[in-house]
Design an enzyme around this catalytic site. Structure first.
Site, PDB file in Angstrom:
ATOM      1  N   LYS A 235      16.270  -8.928 -40.584  1.00 56.12           N
ATOM      2  CA  LYS A 235      16.253  -7.490 -40.286  1.00 56.12           C
ATOM      3  C   LYS A 235      17.045  -6.759 -41.366  1.00 56.12           C
ATOM      4  O   LYS A 235      18.231  -7.016 -41.548  1.00 56.12           O
ATOM      5  CB  LYS A 235      16.866  -7.230 -38.913  1.00 56.12           C
ATOM      6  CG  LYS A 235      17.133  -5.772 -38.592  1.00 56.12           C
ATOM      7  CD  LYS A 235      17.929  -5.625 -37.300  1.00 56.12           C
ATOM      8  CE  LYS A 235      18.380  -4.197 -37.070  1.00 56.12           C
ATOM      9  NZ  LYS A 235      19.236  -4.047 -35.868  1.00 56.12           N
ATOM     10  N   ASP A 240      21.287   2.865 -39.655  1.00 59.32           N
ATOM     11  CA  ASP A 240      20.657   3.066 -38.357  1.00 59.32           C
ATOM     12  C   ASP A 240      21.298   4.240 -37.613  1.00 59.32           C
ATOM     13  O   ASP A 240      22.364   4.104 -37.025  1.00 59.32           O
ATOM     14  CB  ASP A 240      20.769   1.788 -37.515  1.00 59.32           C
ATOM     15  CG  ASP A 240      20.058   1.919 -36.176  1.00 59.32           C
ATOM     16  OD1 ASP A 240      19.229   2.841 -36.043  1.00 59.32           O
ATOM     17  OD2 ASP A 240      20.330   1.104 -35.282  1.00 59.32           O
ATOM     18  N   LYS A 247      22.301   7.734 -31.967  1.00 57.91           N
ATOM     19  CA  LYS A 247      23.545   7.089 -31.574  1.00 57.91           C
ATOM     20  C   LYS A 247      24.680   8.113 -31.503  1.00 57.91           C
ATOM     21  O   LYS A 247      24.622   9.166 -32.134  1.00 57.91           O
ATOM     22  CB  LYS A 247      23.935   6.006 -32.597  1.00 57.91           C
ATOM     23  CG  LYS A 247      23.029   4.802 -32.658  1.00 57.91           C
ATOM     24  CD  LYS A 247      23.524   3.829 -33.718  1.00 57.91           C
ATOM     25  CE  LYS A 247      22.625   2.612 -33.849  1.00 57.91           C
ATOM     26  NZ  LYS A 247      22.761   1.714 -32.702  1.00 57.91           N
ATOM     27  N   ASP A 258      23.754  -2.791 -40.635  1.00 58.15           N
ATOM     28  CA  ASP A 258      22.660  -3.242 -39.770  1.00 58.15           C
ATOM     29  C   ASP A 258      21.613  -4.053 -40.528  1.00 58.15           C
ATOM     30  O   ASP A 258      20.533  -4.303 -40.003  1.00 58.15           O
ATOM     31  CB  ASP A 258      22.010  -2.036 -39.083  1.00 58.15           C
ATOM     32  CG  ASP A 258      21.432  -2.392 -37.729  1.00 58.15           C
ATOM     33  OD1 ASP A 258      21.781  -3.451 -37.186  1.00 58.15           O
ATOM     34  OD2 ASP A 258      20.630  -1.601 -37.199  1.00 58.15           O
ATOM     35  N   ASP A 317      16.038   3.556 -31.009  1.00 56.31           N
ATOM     36  CA  ASP A 317      17.192   2.778 -31.459  1.00 56.31           C
ATOM     37  C   ASP A 317      16.961   1.289 -31.284  1.00 56.31           C
ATOM     38  O   ASP A 317      17.807   0.485 -31.659  1.00 56.31           O
ATOM     39  CB  ASP A 317      18.451   3.218 -30.694  1.00 56.31           C
ATOM     40  CG  ASP A 317      19.737   2.714 -31.352  1.00 56.31           C
ATOM     41  OD1 ASP A 317      19.699   2.418 -32.566  1.00 56.31           O
ATOM     42  OD2 ASP A 317      20.768   2.628 -30.663  1.00 56.31           O
ATOM     43  N   GLU A 319      14.912  -0.413 -33.008  1.00 57.13           N
ATOM     44  CA  GLU A 319      14.039  -0.451 -34.187  1.00 57.13           C
ATOM     45  C   GLU A 319      14.041  -1.792 -34.900  1.00 57.13           C
ATOM     46  O   GLU A 319      13.071  -2.164 -35.557  1.00 57.13           O
ATOM     47  CB  GLU A 319      14.436   0.656 -35.170  1.00 57.13           C
ATOM     48  CG  GLU A 319      15.557   0.322 -36.144  1.00 57.13           C
ATOM     49  CD  GLU A 319      16.892   0.002 -35.477  1.00 57.13           C
ATOM     50  OE1 GLU A 319      17.651  -0.821 -36.028  1.00 57.13           O
ATOM     51  OE2 GLU A 319      17.189   0.562 -34.407  1.00 57.13           O
ATOM     52  N   ARG A 321      13.899  -4.824 -33.809  1.00 56.15           N
ATOM     53  CA  ARG A 321      12.880  -5.754 -33.314  1.00 56.15           C
ATOM     54  C   ARG A 321      11.491  -5.356 -33.806  1.00 56.15           C
ATOM     55  O   ARG A 321      10.595  -6.195 -33.891  1.00 56.15           O
ATOM     56  CB  ARG A 321      12.938  -5.827 -31.792  1.00 56.15           C
ATOM     57  CG  ARG A 321      12.600  -4.558 -31.059  1.00 56.15           C
ATOM     58  CD  ARG A 321      13.101  -4.528 -29.626  1.00 56.15           C
ATOM     59  NE  ARG A 321      14.561  -4.419 -29.585  1.00 56.15           N
ATOM     60  CZ  ARG A 321      15.263  -4.393 -28.460  1.00 56.15           C
ATOM     61  NH1 ARG A 321      14.660  -4.485 -27.289  1.00 56.15           N
ATOM     62  NH2 ARG A 321      16.578  -4.289 -28.503  1.00 56.15           N
TER      63      ARG A 321
END
Length: 468
Positions: A235, A240, A247, A258, A317, A319, A321
């Site tokens: 990933k 993010d 967030k 991230d 959020d 995202e 996956r």
């Protein structure tokens, strides 16, 4: 730093003497202090002076249970004392196993990492000769340890870099430069290629950002025949915001981290190439910036994916996956690897479950799980298996698409995320997901703010070596 195997000590050169807890016999032969105020507890250190005025550092190795983290002891000593070291320092390492010598070098090399890479006035880099005394044949492991430590430092620099520098395009350029230097293949798929090949989930996550998404494909294939032994998927969310499901501002600046899973994948492929391991490995990094914009994807949207499955977006959020779904589908369909492992800083849920002590491990393959667990304890990069029960499949049900990306429940978040990924693995029998959210980035003894840990390079590299 340079590392050299020696079989004779120089009485005038600074020296590190290793002591297990309660065993100071070796130290007593080098220092003339009547009462030694030192016990040998793990990572405890004490400075003495030899008869020639050279520094003698006693370093505690603690008890047998502490052997797996010997790199931490050397890292701490070097980090705290390196400003006093000049030229050459010796290590009396005859009581260490060959593997412990390697870990000691990894720790020493990690101590050279400077987190302030963007400061206008940088710390002066140390250039030391580390002479290691041992009657064992250790020359090869000295170089291996140096390369491991060097690679860990490189991926830490990636994770710690700010998002205005570390865009998806930057990650792609990093991989291309590494491939040229270390003789493996790298292809970076940009917007047009992503559209042509229908990386629709990656595109959706990145469409709100001025920095377009990329998919990075690295290949190290030394074995004839071209069959891929292992595929790694990472990933690579370079920042993010949470997207429209935005967030909180609290600690939002840490969302530059991230892409910790991507960093591990990039680092491991580089390390395998450096070590010239006889194994075919492919790495895929799906990288995007999850930003807020009039063009951002929305909660309630239905998007397509590389696999052909449609996904209802419940939470923008969730995202990571999504980009992993495309990365996994692409890896399995195009390269057909014998084993697949994905790594991601995926959920806060896994941190609530395991804290900062272990990564969450998800797989239906008992053999892979046992091997990864054993290696994790051996290298002190632990994993802990969590279930992939079919009970959780209903949490991903969607009335209008093939599945939804988020359950909305306050429980089992790491498990439902793993179940989501499982839907994109083509029922691969040798797939594993590692949620490294709690171990990739956090508090550190080597910085005042949170920073990258370097977790995953030794874990995955040692796992790969076990397949050879």
């Amino acid at each position: 730093m340079t590392y050299k195997h020696i079989q004779k000590l120089d009485a005038k050169t600074d020296l590190i003497i290793l002591c297990s807890k309660g065993n100071l016999n070796t130290l007593k032969t080098f220092v003339s202090v009547e009462k030694i105020d030192f016990e040998g507890a793990f990572s405890e250190s004490q400075l003495y002076y030899g008869s020639n005025g050279n520094r003698i550092y006693a370093l505690g190795l603690g008890e047998p249970k502490d052997a797996v983290k010997i790199d931490d002891a050397f890292r701490k000593l070097c980090f705290n004392q390196k400003k006093y070291w000049k030229g050459t320092i010796q290590i009396l390492a005859d009581d260490l196993t060959i593997d412990q010598v390697k870990k000691a070098v990894v720790g020493l090399e990690m101590a050279t990492y400077e987190i302030g890479q963007f400061k206008s006035k940088k710390e002066k880099q140390i250039n030391l000769n580390i002479n290691i005394f041992s009657t064992k044949a250790i020359s090869n492991v000295l170089e291996e340890g140096r390369l491991i430590g060097e690679t860990i430092n490189r991926i830490k620099a990636l994770v710690d870099a700010p998002a205005n520098h570390k865009t998806p395009k930057f990650l792609g350029k990093w991989a291309e430069d590494s491939a040229k230097t270390n003789n493996y293949k790298c292809a970076v798929l940009h917007k047009k290629e992503l559209e042509m090949q229908k990386f629709d989930a990656v595109i959706a996550v990145g469409q709100g950002s001025v920095n377009p998404p990329v998919v990075i494909v690295t290949e190290y294939l030394p074995k004839k025949g071209g069959k891929v032994d292992i595929g790694l998927v990472g990933k690579g969310i370079t920042f993010d915001t949470g997207g429209l499901s935005i967030k909180s501002s609290t600690n939002l600046h840490y969302m530059k981290s991230d892409m910790g899973g991507a960093a591990v994948v990039l680092g491991v492929v580089e390390l395998v190439a450096k070590l010239k391991l006889n194994i075919n490995i492919v790495g895929v990094v799906a990288s995007a910036e999850n930003a807020v914009d009039s063009n951002s994807y929305r909660p309630g949207d239905v998007i397509n994916s590389y696999s052909g499955k449609t996904i209802e977006i419940i939470d923008t959020d969730a995202e990571g996956r999504l980009v992993l779904a495309d990365g996994l589908s692409y890896m399995i369909k195009k390269f057909k690897p014998a084993q697949v492992i994905d790594l991601a800083t995926l959920t806060g849920s896994v941190v609530q479950t395991l804290g900062y002590s272990a990564a969450g491990m998800f797989t239906n393959n008992k053999k892979m799980a046992q091997k990864m667990s054993d290696i994790g304890f051996d290298v002190n990069e632990r994993v802990w298996q969590l279930p992939l029960f079919a009970d959780f499949e209903d949490d991903l049900h969607s009335d209008i698409a093939d599945l939804r990306n988020f359950s909305g429940k306050p429980i089992g978040g790491a498990i439902t995320a793993a179940k989501f990924l499982e839907a994109f693995t083509e029922s691969h029998k040798n797939w594993m997901h590692l949620d490294i959210a709690g171990v990739s980035f956090g508090d550190s003894a080597y910085s005042k703010m949170k920073g990258a840990s370097g977790y995953g390079v030794q874990l995955i590299a040692n796992y790969i070596k076990s397949l050879i």
